[in-house]
Design a protein around this motif. Structure first.
Motif, mmCIF file in Angstrom:
data_model
loop_
_atom_site.group_PDB
_atom_site.id
_atom_site.type_symbol
_atom_site.label_atom_id
_atom_site.label_comp_id
_atom_site.label_asym_id
_atom_site.label_seq_id
_atom_site.Cartn_x
_atom_site.Cartn_y
_atom_site.Cartn_z
ATOM 1 N N ALA A 113 90.353 155.048 -18.664
ATOM 2 C CA ALA A 113 91.119 155.511 -17.496
ATOM 3 C C ALA A 113 90.413 155.110 -16.197
ATOM 4 O O ALA A 113 91.061 154.756 -15.209
ATOM 5 N N ARG A 114 89.080 155.162 -16.188
ATOM 6 C CA ARG A 114 88.342 154.718 -15.001
ATOM 7 C C ARG A 114 88.568 153.229 -14.746
ATOM 8 O O ARG A 114 88.680 152.803 -13.592
ATOM 9 N N GLU B 50 86.412 158.552 -3.441
ATOM 10 C CA GLU B 50 86.373 159.765 -4.269
ATOM 11 C C GLU B 50 87.243 159.610 -5.514
ATOM 12 O O GLU B 50 88.425 159.280 -5.408
ATOM 13 N N ARG B 51 86.640 159.874 -6.664
ATOM 14 C CA ARG B 51 87.400 159.865 -7.917
ATOM 15 C C ARG B 51 87.246 161.227 -8.585
ATOM 16 O O ARG B 51 86.157 161.614 -8.975
ATOM 17 N N LEU C 34 83.668 165.188 -9.743
ATOM 18 C CA LEU C 34 83.945 164.295 -8.617
ATOM 19 C C LEU C 34 82.912 163.184 -8.661
ATOM 20 O O LEU C 34 81.703 163.451 -8.606
ATOM 21 N N GLU C 35 83.406 161.955 -8.769
ATOM 22 C CA GLU C 35 82.527 160.794 -8.703
ATOM 23 C C GLU C 35 82.699 160.179 -7.317
ATOM 24 O O GLU C 35 83.820 159.862 -6.906
ATOM 25 N N HIS C 36 81.596 160.045 -6.577
ATOM 26 C CA HIS C 36 81.675 159.622 -5.174
ATOM 27 C C HIS C 36 80.452 158.791 -4.835
ATOM 28 O O HIS C 36 79.339 159.301 -4.847
ATOM 29 N N ARG C 37 80.697 157.508 -4.564
ATOM 30 C CA ARG C 37 79.609 156.621 -4.135
ATOM 31 C C ARG C 37 78.409 156.701 -5.076
ATOM 32 O O ARG C 37 77.280 156.948 -4.658
ATOM 33 N N GLY C 38 78.684 156.501 -6.354
ATOM 34 C CA GLY C 38 77.598 156.409 -7.320
ATOM 35 C C GLY C 38 77.079 157.733 -7.864
ATOM 36 O O GLY C 38 76.252 157.747 -8.771
#
Lengths: 273, 273
Positions: B14-15, B130-131, B145-149
Motif C-alpha cells: 500500500a505504501r 505526511e502519511r 504517522l510517517e513524516h519525513r523519515g
C-alpha cells in the motif's frame, strides 16, 4: 551615524522575526498538552494559547533591540508607540482555531507600515516550511515564496473573471446578516467557494491559485501582512466600498483590478449593518 | 506456491501505491497549466484533473502485477472484480477542489477491505510529506504517522465530551436540508467547528487533534481509508444511524465510543430525506 536601512534590510529583519516566532510556535503545534484560553467576548469560542503570547514576545524582544524607535501593533500585547514613522503590525498566530486543531493553515503575520501603506508583508507557515514575502514598493513591488531553501517569484493570476473564480473565506458564520448577503452574492457568481483557511487563503491568492478572499470583522494585524503581500504580487485589497482596509474591517482581496471591480459592484448593493 | 501475504506485507504494498500516486500528483499540484474538467451532475462544480486519472492508473498498474486476483474500486476508472475476497478501495485525489486551489488538505486514499471490514487504510498528503497509516486488525489495530523519515504511533483523543469537542466538515452546502439540521445540532453542542478540510480532517481525528468529523453523500472511496485509519487509532466511524458506512453515505466519525454515542443521539431526531 548609520545609514537608514533599505527595504531589503528590513525584509531580512522581518525574516528573523518570523524565524523567532517559528521557534516558539512549532514545538506547541500538535503538542498533546497545549492549553487554550477562551477570549471570546461575542459567544464564539476564540482561543488563545501560550504559543500566541510567547511568539509575539519573541518578536517584540528583537524589535526592541533592532528597531527601538518603531511602533508595534500586535494581537497579544499592548500597542507600543514609536517615533520613526514605521509601525510593525504582527499576528503571532493568525488562525489559532486551525492551530489548536492541528491544521497547518495558520500563519505568523508580520507587516511593516511606513505611515501611508504597508511596505512589507510576510505570511509564514513554519510546519509546511512556506514563507510568503511581499516587498511592496509603490509602483514596483515583488513577491516570493521561500520553501525549503528555495526562493521563487510568485504573482497573482490575472486572467479570470468572477464566473471562473475560486473564492475563499474562513467561515460563513463570521458574517453579520447583511455581510452574509454580500458574501452570498459573490459565492453565487463564482465557480468554486472554499472555507476554513485563515491567512493561508491570502497566500494562495498571492501565488496565483485563488482569485478572491472575502472576509469581515478583521483587525489591522489580520490584514496588514496579507494586504502588503498581495499588492506586491499584483493583486488588489480594499474594504467592501473600495476604501483603505489596512487597519481592518471588511476586506475584499482580488487577484487583479478588473476582478476586484466586478466583485465590488456586487457588494455595492449591500447595506451597512 | 507462495505463502499468503501478511497484513504487514500488504501495508508495504500500500505504501508503494501511495508513492506511485505521489509521483503523479505532486508535479501537477500548483502547476500553472493544470486543466480541470467539470464532472458535476448536480449543479455544483465538481472538478477532475489529469492528476486524478493518471494517479489512479499508476496505482492500478501496480495492483494488476502484484495482486491480480483482488478487486479494485476507484473513483476515476471502472470497478474491477476479483476472486481473492480482497478489495482495494482508492481515491487518487480526495479533495480535488483543494488540490486545484493549491491547498494541501487533499490526500491519496488507499484502503484494503477483506470482505467484512477495512483492514488497512492510508491517508497520504505528499506535499506536507505526511502519511497516515492504520493497520486495522480486529480487536487490536494500530496507527502511525510517517513524516519525513520518522514514524510515530498516533491515537485518537479519548477524554473530550461533545461540549469540548472540535468538529470538522467540508462545507455546510454539501448537506441536504434535513442533514443540515443534524449537522447544526452537532455544531451547536460542540465547542469549535471548522470547514474545508476533506480527508485531512479524518487524519487530524486519527492523530488526536479533532474529535468529530461529520459528512454526508460520501462514496466508498471517500470513506474506506479514513474509516480503517480511525478505527485502528481508537475511534468509531459509522453512518448517522450507527450502521456500517464503509460503502459510503452519511458518516459520523468520533474519537471515542462515548462521544460517538452522544453525537448519534443528537442525529436520531433527524428525519431521513
Amino acid at each position: 551615524m548609520k545609514a537608514a536601512p533599505s527595504l531589503d534590510d528590513l525584509a531580512r529583519l522581518a525574516r528573523r522575526l518570523a524565524d523567532a516566532a517559528a521557534q516558539v510556535t512549532l514545538p506547541h503545534f500538535r503538542a498533546a498538552d497545549l492549553a487554550t484560553d477562551d477570549k471570546g467576548a461575542v459567544g464564539m469560542f476564540d482561543p488563545v494559547t501560550a504559543a500566541d503570547r510567547e511568539a509575539e514576545s519573541a518578536i517584540r524582544a528583537i524589535l526592541a533591540r533592532e528597531r527601538p524607535n518603531d511602533a508595534v501593533l500586535g494581537e497579544e500585547h499592548a500597542a507600543l508607540e514609536g517615533k520613526s514613522g514605521f509601525t510593525w503590525v504582527i499576528d503571532p498566530i493568525d488562525g489559532t482555531r486551525a492551530f489548536i486543531s492541528g491544521l497547518p493553515v495558520w500563519g505568523t503575520l508580520i507587516a511593516l507600515d511606513d505611515g501611508t501603506h504597508g511596505v512589507l508583508g510576510i505570511v509564514d507557515q513554519p510546519f509546511t516550511g512556506e514563507r510568503f514575502i511581499g516587498i511592496n514598493r509603490p509602483g514596483g513591488g515583488h513577491a516570493m515564496l521561500e520553501h525549503r531553501g528555495c526562493s521563487r517569484p510568485i504573482a497573482t493570476r490575472r486572467q479570470r473573471a468572477l464566473g471562473e473564480a475560486t473564492v475563499f473565506t474562513t467561515a460563513p458564520e463570521l458574517f453579520t446578516e447583511n455581510e452574509r448577503a454580500g458574501f452570498e452574492a459573490i459565492r453565487a457568481a463564482a465557480r468554486l467557494t472554499r472555507y476554513g483557511t485563515d491567512c493561508y487563503a491570502y497566500a494562495l491568492l498571492a501565488m496565483g491559485h485563488v482569485d478572491i478572499v472575502i472576509e469581515a470583522g478583521l483587525k489591522a494585524y489580520d490584514i496588514a501582512a496579507p494586504k502588503a503581500l498581495i499588492e506586491a504580487a499584483g493583486g488588489v485589497v480594499t474594504g467592501w466600498r473600495g476604501e483603505d482596509c489596512r487597519w481592518g474591517g471588511r476586506v475584499l482581496a482580488a487577484a487583479h483590478p478588473a476582478l476586484h471591480a466586478q466583485a465590488l459592484e456586487l457588494l455595492a448593493g449591500i447595506d451597512r449593518d
